[in-house]
Design a protein around this motif. Sequence first.
Motif, PDB file in Angstrom:
ATOM      1  N   MET A  99       0.847  -0.869   0.125  1.00 41.82           N
ATOM      2  CA  MET A  99       0.007  -0.332  -0.103  1.00 41.82           C
ATOM      3  C   MET A  99       0.722   1.059  -0.569  1.00 41.82           C
ATOM      4  O   MET A  99       1.866   1.083   0.855  1.00 41.82           O
ATOM      5  CB  MET A  99      -0.815   0.233   1.276  1.00 41.82           C
ATOM      6  N   ASN A 100       0.618   2.873  -0.782  1.00 46.14           N
ATOM      7  CA  ASN A 100       1.474   3.768  -0.683  1.00 46.14           C
ATOM      8  C   ASN A 100       0.030   4.817  -0.968  1.00 46.14           C
ATOM      9  O   ASN A 100      -1.423   4.084  -0.330  1.00 46.14           O
ATOM     10  CB  ASN A 100       1.870   4.118  -1.460  1.00 46.14           C
ATOM     11  N   GLY A 101       0.350   5.797  -0.551  1.00 47.38           N
ATOM     12  CA  GLY A 101      -1.267   6.890  -0.135  1.00 47.38           C
ATOM     13  C   GLY A 101      -2.327   7.010  -0.883  1.00 47.38           C
ATOM     14  O   GLY A 101      -3.130   7.217  -0.986  1.00 47.38           O
ATOM     15  N   THR A 152      -1.623  -2.575  -3.447  1.00 48.89           N
ATOM     16  CA  THR A 152      -1.032  -3.415  -4.667  1.00 48.89           C
ATOM     17  C   THR A 152      -1.748  -4.773  -4.158  1.00 48.89           C
ATOM     18  O   THR A 152      -1.907  -5.475  -2.827  1.00 48.89           O
ATOM     19  CB  THR A 152       0.083  -3.528  -4.325  1.00 48.89           C
ATOM     20  N   VAL A 153      -2.112  -5.718  -4.972  1.00 47.55           N
ATOM     21  CA  VAL A 153      -2.790  -7.056  -5.019  1.00 47.55           C
ATOM     22  C   VAL A 153      -2.566  -8.512  -5.987  1.00 47.55           C
ATOM     23  O   VAL A 153      -1.867  -8.106  -6.306  1.00 47.55           O
ATOM     24  CB  VAL A 153      -4.237  -6.891  -4.848  1.00 47.55           C
ATOM     25  N   ARG A 208      -2.725  -3.236  -9.654  1.00 47.12           N
ATOM     26  CA  ARG A 208      -1.684  -1.617  -8.737  1.00 47.12           C
ATOM     27  C   ARG A 208      -3.981  -1.303  -8.709  1.00 47.12           C
ATOM     28  O   ARG A 208      -4.398  -1.140  -9.594  1.00 47.12           O
ATOM     29  CB  ARG A 208      -0.987  -1.086  -9.009  1.00 47.12           C
ATOM     30  N   LEU A 209      -4.161  -1.094  -7.833  1.00 48.03           N
ATOM     31  CA  LEU A 209      -6.024  -0.617  -7.100  1.00 48.03           C
ATOM     32  C   LEU A 209      -5.635   1.139  -6.975  1.00 48.03           C
ATOM     33  O   LEU A 209      -5.097   0.707  -5.703  1.00 48.03           O
ATOM     34  CB  LEU A 209      -6.105  -2.053  -6.848  1.00 48.03           C
ATOM     35  N   PRO A 210      -6.064   1.902  -8.045  1.00 56.58           N
ATOM     36  CA  PRO A 210      -5.771   3.072  -7.217  1.00 56.58           C
ATOM     37  C   PRO A 210      -7.102   3.451  -6.169  1.00 56.58           C
ATOM     38  O   PRO A 210      -8.471   2.941  -6.548  1.00 56.58           O
ATOM     39  CB  PRO A 210      -6.084   3.815  -8.182  1.00 56.58           C
ATOM     40  N   LEU A 211      -6.609   3.756  -5.700  1.00 57.38           N
ATOM     41  CA  LEU A 211      -7.860   4.071  -4.173  1.00 57.38           C
ATOM     42  C   LEU A 211      -8.439   5.958  -4.417  1.00 57.38           C
ATOM     43  O   LEU A 211      -7.817   6.927  -4.840  1.00 57.38           O
ATOM     44  CB  LEU A 211      -7.419   4.671  -3.030  1.00 57.38           C
ATOM     45  N   THR A 212      -9.872   6.323  -4.436  1.00 61.99           N
ATOM     46  CA  THR A 212     -10.438   6.735  -4.575  1.00 61.99           C
ATOM     47  C   THR A 212      -9.468   8.842  -3.711  1.00 61.99           C
ATOM     48  O   THR A 212      -8.926   7.869  -2.746  1.00 61.99           O
ATOM     49  CB  THR A 212     -11.421   7.649  -4.364  1.00 61.99           C
ATOM     50  N   LEU A 236      -8.454   3.001   5.473  1.00 63.52           N
ATOM     51  CA  LEU A 236      -6.728   2.856   5.716  1.00 63.52           C
ATOM     52  C   LEU A 236      -6.713   1.429   6.446  1.00 63.52           C
ATOM     53  O   LEU A 236      -6.363   0.997   6.383  1.00 63.52           O
ATOM     54  CB  LEU A 236      -5.802   4.248   5.597  1.00 63.52           C
ATOM     55  N   ALA A 237      -7.089   1.846   7.872  1.00 61.74           N
ATOM     56  CA  ALA A 237      -7.208   0.619   9.146  1.00 61.74           C
ATOM     57  C   ALA A 237      -7.076  -0.085   8.673  1.00 61.74           C
ATOM     58  O   ALA A 237      -6.160  -1.255   8.784  1.00 61.74           O
ATOM     59  CB  ALA A 237      -6.904   1.463  10.251  1.00 61.74           C
ATOM     60  N   SER A 238      -8.390  -0.577   7.901  1.00 61.71           N
ATOM     61  CA  SER A 238      -8.702  -1.972   7.990  1.00 61.71           C
ATOM     62  C   SER A 238      -8.247  -2.186   6.559  1.00 61.71           C
ATOM     63  O   SER A 238      -7.765  -3.667   6.470  1.00 61.71           O
ATOM     64  CB  SER A 238     -11.032  -1.209   7.071  1.00 61.71           C
ATOM     65  N   LEU A 239      -7.994  -1.697   5.891  1.00 62.28           N
ATOM     66  CA  LEU A 239      -6.869  -2.202   4.152  1.00 62.28           C
ATOM     67  C   LEU A 239      -5.877  -2.904   5.382  1.00 62.28           C
ATOM     68  O   LEU A 239      -5.420  -4.136   5.215  1.00 62.28           O
ATOM     69  CB  LEU A 239      -6.583  -1.687   3.716  1.00 62.28           C
ATOM     70  N   LYS A 240      -4.825  -1.879   6.384  1.00 64.19           N
ATOM     71  CA  LYS A 240      -4.214  -2.549   6.653  1.00 64.19           C
ATOM     72  C   LYS A 240      -4.077  -3.719   7.385  1.00 64.19           C
ATOM     73  O   LYS A 240      -3.084  -4.303   7.736  1.00 64.19           O
ATOM     74  CB  LYS A 240      -2.923  -1.219   7.716  1.00 64.19           C
ATOM     75  N   ASP A 241      -5.370  -3.917   8.238  1.00 67.93           N
ATOM     76  CA  ASP A 241      -5.474  -4.915   9.181  1.00 67.93           C
ATOM     77  C   ASP A 241      -5.514  -6.582   8.617  1.00 67.93           C
ATOM     78  O   ASP A 241      -5.516  -7.112   8.782  1.00 67.93           O
ATOM     79  CB  ASP A 241      -6.265  -4.773   9.976  1.00 67.93           C
ATOM     80  N   ILE A 242      -6.451  -5.841   6.686  1.00 69.78           N
ATOM     81  CA  ILE A 242      -6.350  -6.943   6.152  1.00 69.78           C
ATOM     82  C   ILE A 242      -5.627  -7.979   4.869  1.00 69.78           C
ATOM     83  O   ILE A 242      -4.929  -9.016   5.226  1.00 69.78           O
ATOM     84  CB  ILE A 242      -7.448  -6.892   4.930  1.00 69.78           C
ATOM     85  N   TRP A 243      -4.355  -5.934   4.455  1.00 67.91           N
ATOM     86  CA  TRP A 243      -2.853  -7.121   4.510  1.00 67.91           C
ATOM     87  C   TRP A 243      -2.186  -7.865   5.133  1.00 67.91           C
ATOM     88  O   TRP A 243      -1.729  -8.672   5.168  1.00 67.91           O
ATOM     89  CB  TRP A 243      -1.880  -5.604   4.330  1.00 67.91           C
ATOM     90  N   HIS A 244      -2.080  -7.173   7.070  1.00 71.26           N
ATOM     91  CA  HIS A 244      -1.344  -8.200   7.881  1.00 71.26           C
ATOM     92  C   HIS A 244      -1.890  -9.284   7.730  1.00 71.26           C
ATOM     93  O   HIS A 244      -1.326 -10.386   8.413  1.00 71.26           O
ATOM     94  CB  HIS A 244      -0.858  -6.819   9.168  1.00 71.26           C
ATOM     95  N   ALA A 245      -2.994  -9.603   8.049  1.00 72.93           N
ATOM     96  CA  ALA A 245      -3.902 -10.561   8.472  1.00 72.93           C
ATOM     97  C   ALA A 245      -4.150 -11.630   6.697  1.00 72.93           C
ATOM     98  O   ALA A 245      -4.413 -12.995   6.991  1.00 72.93           O
ATOM     99  CB  ALA A 245      -5.055 -11.029   8.999  1.00 72.93           C
TER     100      ALA A 245
END
Length: 86
Positions: free
Chosen positions: A20-22, A26-27, A36-40, A50-59
Amino acid sequence: MKLRNPHSEQDIVAAQIVGMNGKTVTVKTETGQILRLPLTAKHQHDQIFLASLKDIWHAQIWIPVNRQLKKLFHYDWLLDPAPVKA
């Protein structure tokens, strides 16, 4: 002329977040394809999202993505989410 359905089953794939970046997420799909999925702009500033995505990433949770549109889904694997009863 046949129009392609953007929600056809072959375009919906399982993927894991690998970075992830700002501005993008990337999946990696089950077949190893990197997307690479652009964020709105709204999602870029949504700290809870963003915190939810980070949790999904780490899990290392598999999430549905649309490979053709390069978008995350707002709902799980269902194509048409069930209506909420009040």
